[in-house]
Design an enzyme around this catalytic site. Structure first.
Site, short mmCIF file in Angstrom:
data_model
loop_
_atom_site.label_atom_id
_atom_site.label_comp_id
_atom_site.label_asym_id
_atom_site.label_seq_id
_atom_site.Cartn_x
_atom_site.Cartn_y
_atom_site.Cartn_z
N GLY A 47 0.84 -1.19 0.00
CA GLY A 47 0.00 0.00 0.00
C GLY A 47 0.87 1.24 0.00
N GLN A 52 3.24 10.04 1.51
CA GLN A 52 4.54 9.38 1.30
C GLN A 52 5.22 9.84 0.02
OE1 GLN A 52 2.85 5.24 2.20
NE2 GLN A 52 4.98 5.08 2.88
N CYS A 100 7.28 -0.64 5.98
CA CYS A 100 6.76 0.58 5.38
C CYS A 100 7.78 1.08 4.38
CB CYS A 100 6.51 1.61 6.48
SG CYS A 100 5.87 3.18 5.85
N LEU A 101 7.34 1.51 3.21
CA LEU A 101 8.27 2.02 2.20
C LEU A 101 8.97 3.29 2.68
CD1 LEU A 101 6.18 1.44 -1.05
CD2 LEU A 101 7.99 0.00 -0.09
N HIS A 142 -2.77 0.74 8.63
CA HIS A 142 -1.42 1.28 8.43
C HIS A 142 -1.45 2.46 7.45
CE1 HIS A 142 3.07 0.74 7.67
NE2 HIS A 142 2.70 1.53 6.70
N GLU A 143 -2.12 2.28 6.31
CA GLU A 143 -2.13 3.34 5.29
C GLU A 143 -2.88 4.57 5.79
OE1 GLU A 143 -0.07 3.14 3.04
OE2 GLU A 143 0.30 0.99 3.22
N HIS A 146 -0.98 6.99 7.93
CA HIS A 146 -0.13 7.96 7.23
C HIS A 146 -0.85 9.30 7.02
CE1 HIS A 146 3.50 5.76 6.19
NE2 HIS A 146 2.80 4.71 5.76
NI NI Z 1 3.68 2.83 5.38
#
Ligand code: NI
Length: 169
Positions: A47, A52, A100-101, A142-143, A146
């Protein structure tokens, strides 16, 4: 469109609260969604949230048939979710590993609601209203974090369960 650079933890833009999307079915929103999808695929993510890539809007994308970063995860429907609202449907929580990216190379165990309802809109403004369990519910939580400037290490309670992916594996 293009894969964009993913901001890393330490960038103050990741700590901001994103703003709601007010206009749907616009070229700008379509471009943002395309860039998010392309970036998620290029980075093999489960995701990705607009903050981000430096865009402070309440837009997330997620979903996969299978994912190399989470080989044991069940498939999650490919989704564009805008202005999301999450409602826990039980008190049950589950601990599970997340990456996480924006926190590359690391993994940590996070407690999440096991069963949620989530609502929002897609890029055309069509309503989304779903229930999710397990990894699907985890990805959505999680997303959406953000969008409120929260990275998963801020949700961790046992820092012993935090480490480098290549060491943990
Ligand atoms: Ni993330």
């Amino acid at each position: 469109m293009v894969a964009r650079v993913v901001l890393k933890m330490g960038d103050p833009r990741l700590l901001e609260t994103a703003k709601p999307v007010m206009a749907f079915a616009t070229p700008e929103l379509d471009d943002l969604v395309d860039d998010l999808m392309d970036t998620m695929l290029a980075e093999d993510g489960a995701g990705l949230a607009a903050p981000q890539i430096g865009i402070g809007l309440r837009v997330v994308v997620f979903g996969f048939e299978s994912n190399a970063r989470y080989p044991d995860a069940e498939p999650v429907p490919q989704t564009v979710l805008i202005n999301p609202v999450i409602e826990p449907l039980s008190d049950e929580r589950e601990a599970g590993w997340e990456g996480c990216l924006s926190v590359p190379g690391l993994r940590g165990v996070v407690s999440r609601h096991a069963h949620i309802r989530y609502r929002g809109l897609d890029e055309r403004g069509r309503a989304i209203d779903r229930e999710a369990h397990g990894f699907h519910a985890r990805v959505v939580q999680h997303e959406c974090d953000h969008l409120d400037g929260i990275l998963y290490p801020q949700r961790m309670t046992d820092m012993r369960l935090f480490g480098f992916t290549d060491v943990l594996a």
